[in-house]
Design a protein around this motif. Sequence first.
Motif, PDB file in Angstrom:
ATOM      1  N   ILE A 102       0.795  -1.354   0.219  1.00 46.62           N
ATOM      2  CA  ILE A 102      -0.556   0.003  -0.237  1.00 46.62           C
ATOM      3  C   ILE A 102       1.501   1.551   0.479  1.00 46.62           C
ATOM      4  CG2 ILE A 102      -1.772   1.120   1.392  1.00 46.62           C
ATOM      5  CD1 ILE A 102      -3.269  -1.311   2.396  1.00 46.62           C
ATOM      6  N   ALA A 103       1.717   1.208   0.511  1.00 46.38           N
ATOM      7  CA  ALA A 103       2.473   2.944   0.892  1.00 46.38           C
ATOM      8  C   ALA A 103       3.833   2.357  -0.795  1.00 46.38           C
ATOM      9  CB  ALA A 103       3.688   2.065   1.894  1.00 46.38           C
ATOM     10  N   THR A 104       3.570   1.919  -0.837  1.00 43.67           N
ATOM     11  CA  THR A 104       4.139   1.843  -2.492  1.00 43.67           C
ATOM     12  C   THR A 104       3.530   2.302  -4.031  1.00 43.67           C
ATOM     13  OG1 THR A 104       5.353  -0.979  -2.124  1.00 43.67           O
ATOM     14  CG2 THR A 104       5.383   0.503  -4.079  1.00 43.67           C
ATOM     15  N   ILE A 105       2.065   1.953  -3.620  1.00 46.40           N
ATOM     16  CA  ILE A 105       1.029   2.191  -4.184  1.00 46.40           C
ATOM     17  C   ILE A 105       1.360   4.142  -4.193  1.00 46.40           C
ATOM     18  CG2 ILE A 105      -0.776   2.992  -4.859  1.00 46.40           C
ATOM     19  CD1 ILE A 105      -1.389  -0.590  -4.886  1.00 46.40           C
ATOM     20  N   ASP A 106       1.248   4.054  -2.530  1.00 45.12           N
ATOM     21  CA  ASP A 106       1.075   5.497  -2.771  1.00 45.12           C
ATOM     22  C   ASP A 106       2.005   6.785  -3.137  1.00 45.12           C
ATOM     23  OD1 ASP A 106      -1.438   5.355  -0.990  1.00 45.12           O
ATOM     24  OD2 ASP A 106      -0.137   5.756   1.086  1.00 45.12           O
ATOM     25  N   LEU A 107       3.749   5.862  -3.098  1.00 46.08           N
ATOM     26  CA  LEU A 107       4.390   6.105  -3.705  1.00 46.08           C
ATOM     27  C   LEU A 107       4.374   6.909  -4.966  1.00 46.08           C
ATOM     28  CD1 LEU A 107       7.482   7.585  -3.416  1.00 46.08           C
ATOM     29  CD2 LEU A 107       7.963   4.883  -3.412  1.00 46.08           C
ATOM     30  N   ALA A 108       3.771   5.447  -5.678  1.00 44.48           N
ATOM     31  CA  ALA A 108       4.385   5.171  -6.976  1.00 44.48           C
ATOM     32  C   ALA A 108       2.769   6.724  -7.691  1.00 44.48           C
ATOM     33  CB  ALA A 108       3.033   3.965  -7.559  1.00 44.48           C
ATOM     34  N   ALA A 109       1.808   6.619  -6.527  1.00 48.78           N
ATOM     35  CA  ALA A 109       0.893   8.209  -6.863  1.00 48.78           C
ATOM     36  C   ALA A 109       1.817   9.516  -7.112  1.00 48.78           C
ATOM     37  CB  ALA A 109      -0.405   8.103  -5.884  1.00 48.78           C
ATOM     38  N   ALA A 110       2.532   9.009  -5.796  1.00 48.58           N
ATOM     39  CA  ALA A 110       3.256  10.756  -5.525  1.00 48.58           C
ATOM     40  C   ALA A 110       4.307  10.834  -6.745  1.00 48.58           C
ATOM     41  CB  ALA A 110       3.751  10.708  -4.762  1.00 48.58           C
ATOM     42  N   THR A 111       4.764  10.110  -6.974  1.00 50.39           N
ATOM     43  CA  THR A 111       6.028  10.114  -8.327  1.00 50.39           C
ATOM     44  C   THR A 111       5.497   9.924  -9.924  1.00 50.39           C
ATOM     45  OG1 THR A 111       6.595   8.154  -7.804  1.00 50.39           O
ATOM     46  CG2 THR A 111       7.277   9.466  -6.262  1.00 50.39           C
ATOM     47  N   GLY A 112       4.609   9.703  -9.377  1.00 49.53           N
ATOM     48  CA  GLY A 112       4.380   9.023 -11.404  1.00 49.53           C
ATOM     49  C   GLY A 112       4.611   7.961 -11.729  1.00 49.53           C
ATOM     50  N   ALA A 113       5.070   7.336 -11.130  1.00 46.94           N
ATOM     51  CA  ALA A 113       5.810   5.544 -11.534  1.00 46.94           C
ATOM     52  C   ALA A 113       5.002   4.758 -12.062  1.00 46.94           C
ATOM     53  CB  ALA A 113       5.824   4.619 -10.191  1.00 46.94           C
ATOM     54  N   ASP A 114       5.175   4.510 -13.397  1.00 44.02           N
ATOM     55  CA  ASP A 114       4.743   3.523 -14.494  1.00 44.02           C
ATOM     56  C   ASP A 114       4.078   2.185 -13.811  1.00 44.02           C
ATOM     57  OD1 ASP A 114       4.962   5.308 -16.862  1.00 44.02           O
ATOM     58  OD2 ASP A 114       7.091   5.310 -15.999  1.00 44.02           O
ATOM     59  N   PHE A 115       5.052   0.985 -13.038  1.00 46.33           N
ATOM     60  CA  PHE A 115       4.611   0.236 -12.409  1.00 46.33           C
ATOM     61  C   PHE A 115       5.418   0.063 -11.253  1.00 46.33           C
ATOM     62  CE2 PHE A 115       8.756   0.220 -14.980  1.00 46.33           C
ATOM     63  CZ  PHE A 115       9.462  -0.511 -13.751  1.00 46.33           C
ATOM     64  N   LEU A 116       4.779  -0.785 -10.548  1.00 46.20           N
ATOM     65  CA  LEU A 116       5.073  -1.248  -8.811  1.00 46.20           C
ATOM     66  C   LEU A 116       5.364  -2.686  -9.047  1.00 46.20           C
ATOM     67  CD1 LEU A 116       3.261  -2.644  -6.334  1.00 46.20           C
ATOM     68  CD2 LEU A 116       2.856   0.804  -7.516  1.00 46.20           C
ATOM     69  N   ARG A 117       6.775  -3.106  -7.814  1.00 44.58           N
ATOM     70  CA  ARG A 117       6.733  -5.077  -7.952  1.00 44.58           C
ATOM     71  C   ARG A 117       6.494  -5.180  -6.397  1.00 44.58           C
ATOM     72  NH1 ARG A 117      12.859  -7.293  -7.320  1.00 44.58           N
ATOM     73  NH2 ARG A 117      12.633  -5.869  -5.753  1.00 44.58           N
ATOM     74  N   SER A 118       5.890  -6.072  -6.778  1.00 41.61           N
ATOM     75  CA  SER A 118       5.708  -6.024  -4.701  1.00 41.61           C
ATOM     76  C   SER A 118       5.473  -8.061  -4.016  1.00 41.61           C
ATOM     77  CB  SER A 118       4.608  -5.275  -3.837  1.00 41.61           C
ATOM     78  OG  SER A 118       4.695  -5.624  -2.946  1.00 41.61           O
ATOM     79  N   THR A 119       4.987  -8.073  -3.354  1.00 44.39           N
ATOM     80  CA  THR A 119       4.486  -9.052  -3.069  1.00 44.39           C
ATOM     81  C   THR A 119       2.505  -8.669  -2.135  1.00 44.39           C
ATOM     82  OG1 THR A 119       6.681 -10.381  -1.830  1.00 44.39           O
ATOM     83  CG2 THR A 119       4.689 -11.475  -1.428  1.00 44.39           C
ATOM     84  N   PHE A 120       2.079  -8.970  -2.689  1.00 41.50           N
ATOM     85  CA  PHE A 120       0.808  -8.747  -2.589  1.00 41.50           C
ATOM     86  C   PHE A 120       0.005  -9.700  -2.136  1.00 41.50           C
ATOM     87  CE2 PHE A 120       1.609  -6.161  -6.902  1.00 41.50           C
ATOM     88  CZ  PHE A 120       1.646  -4.690  -6.361  1.00 41.50           C
ATOM     89  N   THR A 121       0.319 -11.252  -2.223  1.00 40.56           N
ATOM     90  CA  THR A 121      -0.679 -11.858  -1.754  1.00 40.56           C
ATOM     91  C   THR A 121       0.240 -12.592  -0.880  1.00 40.56           C
ATOM     92  OG1 THR A 121      -0.208 -12.668  -3.304  1.00 40.56           O
ATOM     93  CG2 THR A 121      -1.614 -11.934  -3.498  1.00 40.56           C
ATOM     94  N   GLY A 122      -1.016 -13.553  -0.092  1.00 40.66           N
ATOM     95  CA  GLY A 122      -0.091 -14.601   0.584  1.00 40.66           C
ATOM     96  C   GLY A 122       0.255 -13.984   2.342  1.00 40.66           C
ATOM     97  N   ALA A 123       0.709 -14.756   3.511  1.00 43.04           N
ATOM     98  CA  ALA A 123       0.736 -15.075   4.279  1.00 43.04           C
ATOM     99  C   ALA A 123       2.467 -15.810   4.228  1.00 43.04           C
ATOM    100  CB  ALA A 123      -0.284 -15.248   5.597  1.00 43.04           C
ATOM    101  N   TYR A 124       3.721 -15.308   5.561  1.00 40.07           N
ATOM    102  CA  TYR A 124       4.527 -15.347   4.623  1.00 40.07           C
ATOM    103  C   TYR A 124       5.205 -15.962   6.655  1.00 40.07           C
ATOM    104  CZ  TYR A 124       4.261 -13.901   0.156  1.00 40.07           C
ATOM    105  OH  TYR A 124       3.270 -13.980  -0.861  1.00 40.07           O
TER     106      TYR A 124
END
Length: 188
Positions: A102-124
Amino acid sequence: MWTKDLFKVEKPVIALLHLRAMPGDPLFGGEDTMESVIQKAREELTALQDGGVDGILIANEFSLPYEKQVSYVTVAAMGCIVGELKKEIRVPFGVNIVSNPIATIDLAAATGADFLRSTFTGAYIGENGITDTNIPATLRRKKELGLKNLKLLFKVNPESDTYLAERSLEKITKSIIFHCFPDALCVS
């Protein structure tokens, strides 16, 4: 395919730009300053682009150990760094705040990023204890911010942790595709 539209090649090479430790990180200290972190990132950005990569993914790889809930200073520092570099970025770019989609999405919104990568799913489980993701909140945040063109690259498996439930990568992948609408998959 969206990758060809964005990167202008059939099989894009996306390079990782690993930011050095930033304020608040245990490894940040001594002679470190935001200026030195920005300068190192600028040098690496130049080398990667001059080397011919098709995209850049900017990540806080040296924010060790990674936080379950990222500090505001990390998000602010990354926003500052990307803002300083943005006028020099010549290829599509993405962002990644490790373990914090979620913080990565916020950062993408603020910076105009085209894409992002993250571990979006699961429990580890790993050195950081138990990490539990929240894909419904993440996808809703993307929609709330109006980021319909932001591409999400889902890690199928985290690099150093293990799924709590025993499932094959094939079953995990099928489930992610069916339930979560990834734009691309990354396998570590």
